[in-house]
Scaffold this motif. Structure first.
Motif, PDB file in Angstrom:
ATOM      1  N   ARG A 174     -10.616   6.558  -6.960  1.00  0.00           N
ATOM      2  CA  ARG A 174     -11.339   5.652  -7.901  1.00  0.00           C
ATOM      3  C   ARG A 174     -12.195   4.440  -6.863  1.00  0.00           C
ATOM      4  NH1 ARG A 174      -7.946   1.733 -11.237  1.00  0.00           N
ATOM      5  NH2 ARG A 174      -6.555   3.365 -10.648  1.00  0.00           N
ATOM      6  N   HIS A 175     -11.540   4.119  -5.744  1.00  0.00           N
ATOM      7  CA  HIS A 175     -11.945   3.194  -4.966  1.00  0.00           C
ATOM      8  C   HIS A 175     -12.871   3.970  -3.782  1.00  0.00           C
ATOM      9  CE1 HIS A 175      -8.779   0.638  -6.948  1.00  0.00           C
ATOM     10  NE2 HIS A 175      -9.864  -0.222  -6.526  1.00  0.00           N
ATOM     11  N   GLY A 176     -13.083   5.030  -3.724  1.00  0.00           N
ATOM     12  CA  GLY A 176     -13.990   5.718  -2.825  1.00  0.00           C
ATOM     13  C   GLY A 176     -13.304   5.796  -1.565  1.00  0.00           C
ATOM     14  N   GLN A 177     -12.096   5.975  -1.332  1.00  0.00           N
ATOM     15  CA  GLN A 177     -11.635   5.989  -0.185  1.00  0.00           C
ATOM     16  C   GLN A 177     -11.913   7.655   0.448  1.00  0.00           C
ATOM     17  OE1 GLN A 177      -9.563   3.986   1.599  1.00  0.00           O
ATOM     18  NE2 GLN A 177     -10.311   2.570   0.108  1.00  0.00           N
ATOM     19  N   ASP A 208     -14.992   9.303   0.143  1.00  0.00           N
ATOM     20  CA  ASP A 208     -16.389   9.714  -0.220  1.00  0.00           C
ATOM     21  C   ASP A 208     -16.905  10.389   0.973  1.00  0.00           C
ATOM     22  OD1 ASP A 208     -16.511   8.735  -2.737  1.00  0.00           O
ATOM     23  OD2 ASP A 208     -17.295   6.897  -2.210  1.00  0.00           O
ATOM     24  N   TRP A 232      -5.763   6.228  -7.373  1.00  0.00           N
ATOM     25  CA  TRP A 232      -6.387   4.884  -6.847  1.00  0.00           C
ATOM     26  C   TRP A 232      -7.298   5.253  -5.767  1.00  0.00           C
ATOM     27  CZ3 TRP A 232      -6.440   2.616  -2.119  1.00  0.00           C
ATOM     28  CH2 TRP A 232      -6.685   1.442  -1.807  1.00  0.00           C
ATOM     29  N   SER A 233      -7.033   6.090  -4.750  1.00  0.00           N
ATOM     30  CA  SER A 233      -8.028   6.248  -3.512  1.00  0.00           C
ATOM     31  C   SER A 233      -9.277   6.966  -4.186  1.00  0.00           C
ATOM     32  CB  SER A 233      -7.271   6.884  -2.286  1.00  0.00           C
ATOM     33  OG  SER A 233      -7.144   8.236  -3.006  1.00  0.00           O
TER      34      SER A 233
END
Length: 56
Positions: A27-30, A32, A24-25
């Motif tokens: 996929r949501h760019g946590q 980057d 999840w992290s």
């Protein structure tokens, strides 16, 4: 013996939970940009001038 099977089941559910949180992290760019937040306090310049203190 049943306690071992119970603990294996709980550990598998826990591992799947951490794996789900990791995906999840990602996929949501946590994750980057991991460098900028660590130096943000060094680069943060306050360009506003403080309000003058009135003397009475």
């Amino acid at each position: 013996m049943y306690v071992i099977f119970f603990m294996i089941g709980i550990s598998l559910l826990l591992a799947l939970g951490f794996l789900g949180a990791f995906f999840w992290s990602m996929r949501h760019g946590q994750n980057d940009d991991l460098y900028t937040p660590s130096i943000r306090m060094l680069l943060d310049d306050d360009l506003t001038t403080p309000a003058p203190v009135s003397e009475k």
